[in-house]
Scaffold this motif. Sequence first.
Motif, PDB file in Angstrom:
ATOM      1  N   SER A 274       0.874  -1.176   0.000  1.00 14.20           N
ATOM      2  CA  SER A 274       0.000   0.000   0.000  1.00 14.20           C
ATOM      3  C   SER A 274       0.908   1.221   0.000  1.00 14.20           C
ATOM      4  O   SER A 274       2.080   1.141   0.386  1.00 14.20           O
ATOM      5  CB  SER A 274      -0.928   0.020   1.228  1.00 14.20           C
ATOM      6  N   LEU A 275       0.364   2.354  -0.431  1.00 13.43           N
ATOM      7  CA  LEU A 275       1.216   3.548  -0.506  1.00 13.43           C
ATOM      8  C   LEU A 275       1.590   4.037   0.892  1.00 13.43           C
ATOM      9  O   LEU A 275       2.679   4.563   1.102  1.00 13.43           O
ATOM     10  CB  LEU A 275       0.520   4.646  -1.313  1.00 13.43           C
ATOM     11  N   ARG A 276       0.681   3.836   1.848  1.00 14.27           N
ATOM     12  CA  ARG A 276       1.012   4.230   3.221  1.00 14.27           C
ATOM     13  C   ARG A 276       2.185   3.388   3.737  1.00 14.27           C
ATOM     14  O   ARG A 276       3.130   3.911   4.330  1.00 14.27           O
ATOM     15  CB  ARG A 276      -0.219   4.043   4.109  1.00 14.27           C
ATOM     16  N   ARG A 277       2.140   2.080   3.494  1.00 20.67           N
ATOM     17  CA  ARG A 277       3.249   1.215   3.933  1.00 20.67           C
ATOM     18  C   ARG A 277       4.541   1.565   3.210  1.00 20.67           C
ATOM     19  O   ARG A 277       5.628   1.460   3.755  1.00 20.67           O
ATOM     20  CB  ARG A 277       2.909  -0.253   3.679  1.00 20.67           C
ATOM     21  N   LYS A 278       4.409   1.944   1.945  1.00 17.65           N
ATOM     22  CA  LYS A 278       5.601   2.317   1.193  1.00 17.65           C
ATOM     23  C   LYS A 278       6.232   3.569   1.817  1.00 17.65           C
ATOM     24  O   LYS A 278       7.450   3.627   2.014  1.00 17.65           O
ATOM     25  CB  LYS A 278       5.231   2.587  -0.277  1.00 17.65           C
ATOM     26  N   ALA A 279       5.408   4.545   2.163  1.00 15.04           N
ATOM     27  CA  ALA A 279       5.926   5.782   2.775  1.00 15.04           C
ATOM     28  C   ALA A 279       6.597   5.473   4.118  1.00 15.04           C
ATOM     29  O   ALA A 279       7.679   5.974   4.423  1.00 15.04           O
ATOM     30  CB  ALA A 279       4.802   6.798   2.953  1.00 15.04           C
ATOM     31  N   ILE A 280       5.956   4.628   4.918  1.00 15.81           N
ATOM     32  CA  ILE A 280       6.507   4.283   6.239  1.00 15.81           C
ATOM     33  C   ILE A 280       7.862   3.588   6.079  1.00 15.81           C
ATOM     34  O   ILE A 280       8.837   3.916   6.761  1.00 15.81           O
ATOM     35  CB  ILE A 280       5.525   3.381   7.022  1.00 15.81           C
TER      36      ILE A 280
END
Lengths: 307, 320
Positions: free
Chosen positions: B67-73
């Motif tokens: 997910s993009l949120r996981r990628k950012a984290i």
Amino acid sequence: MSPHEVHQGEHDATNAYQSLSETTEHDDPRWAFGTGFEDVEAEISAPVPEGTDPADLAAYCQMLGDDALIYSQRLSEWVANAPELEEEVALANTALDLLGQARVLLSRAGHVEGRGRGEDAFAYLRDQAGFRNIALAEQSDDLDFARCIARLLIFSTWRLALLHRLLGSADPVIAAVAGKGVKELTYHRDYAARWALRLGDGTEESHRRMQAGLEWAWPYVEELFRTSDEERRLVEAGVAVDPAGTREEFDAVLAQVLEQATLARPEVAPVGTIGGRSGRQGIHTERLGHVLAEMQSVAREHPGATW
Amino acid sequence: MTATDERSHHAFEDEFQATIDADQRIEPRDWMPEAYRKTLIRQIAQHAHSEIIGMQPEGNWISRAPSLRRKAILLAKVQDEAGHGMYLYAAAETLGVDREELTEKLIESKQKYSSIFNYPTLTYADVGVIGWLVDGAAICNQVPLCRCSYGPYARAMVRICKEESFHQRQGYELLLAMVNGTPEQKAMVQESVNRWWWPSLMMFGPADGDSPNTQQSMAWNIKRHTNDELRQRFVDMTVPQAAALGVTLPDPDLRWNSERQAHDFGEPDWSEFKAVITGAGPTNAQRVAHRRRAHENGAWVREAARAYADKQAAKKQEAV
């Protein structure tokens, strides 16, 4: 630091550790640093500006969002591969900034479209032809730092010029992304320009490589200034800017950097289109398929999963 | 050595020892015994190398984060690790070595890094488990280092520990999301825990009886607890977290001992540990080769930066 304060530090860290199983707070702003959501979250659901076709606006948000997403994906390939730790930090940070912009823009596209798609549906469940990014974003620089800098200089100069003009967009989300993005892109452009100077006016080898990096990226420059039909209509509505109008600024900035860096403006032909269609119309180079195959692999392997 | 030199040497040594005994900080300009300096250089360099090599196993999943949120984290976390490497190399530089020299030692395998990074990351659950168990174990090791006798190292650790505890929470939160997801996701978490549990316990180093440096490091207030004490603390903290996740820790001997008010647990496979620290782990060669490749590919860039800086300095000189 007094022994008492140090002890306090240990105590706190241990507590944070022990309280793990009870805490799932999401509201700490550091929770996903760089996601860029906090500033514009409320506005993603703002109404579509008057006189604007929602389909055009959704397409435009995807164009701006996909440029950022796909380029961020390419930039993050530099993690653990950069020439210095300072460059590790700077390139990852640039990738994070762009990823943050992409997330907001794709969320906005989903809201405007009104079919219940979120940022992840756009990123992970569209096929190649659904992506609207320009070709420059999707190319592999093959971890050649000169190519990396050439592309970053071109991309950030162009996008900064776009975002400057989008500060007054009639769409509040695009205006908010531009507001945050101008600061971010200013830094990206400055970083790229500094390295273009060092490489261009460094050693003979670095000069040769930097010139070759520019020649590599240059065929994808012309596309940046081509105006799509959606953009043309959205300019009328005060939502978009005509990319063709940023050419002069782009040329001036590049001329200044290249001259100071003792580099020559490349004289190479642009890549061709297919019946006038390219990235903005979902017609890509062969590279994008590989980017998506990798990026989407885990998400597609687990339909219905939540992460 | 003259008699006067010897007397002043003793005076320095007494002063150093008094500072240690008072639990105060040694700073870069203070006199310190050569062995203390060497021990610190070795430990801080090893720690810095671990941050940098540790970017590889996690970086392996940035491009595929689901997910993009996981990628950012994940991207932000790996970026923090580069930052930690920078603070730690800077702390080592206060002892009279430089980053370039230490990097050479790393890619020539003359200095070590944490054994844990010689294991591969095979699924996305590994990203969460590294956050939970590996960062968790690192925090147990590192929190006491915030009180280490060498000032620059202690100060770097205060900053690093704050970020590490954040990474650990993020890892745990990913696992919580996964165990509450599909049955396949939950199975992926369990499989990952099975692979990482024992290597995580090995992160505390050999058992106290086999740890030749521990006593001296404790006498110098570099280390505050023995390997076995820290390992015990880690196990006791982790067991309730595993229960909250609904995963099993793969140790048939793991049970609460009410007499000791602590968990009993099994013995890690020390022959595997020895293999990993002597270069024969699953990814030792890959990790070092990767770091070497990145460093060598960057040589022309660093050279250009130096040449450019020299030219600029010369121009400035001319202008004066």
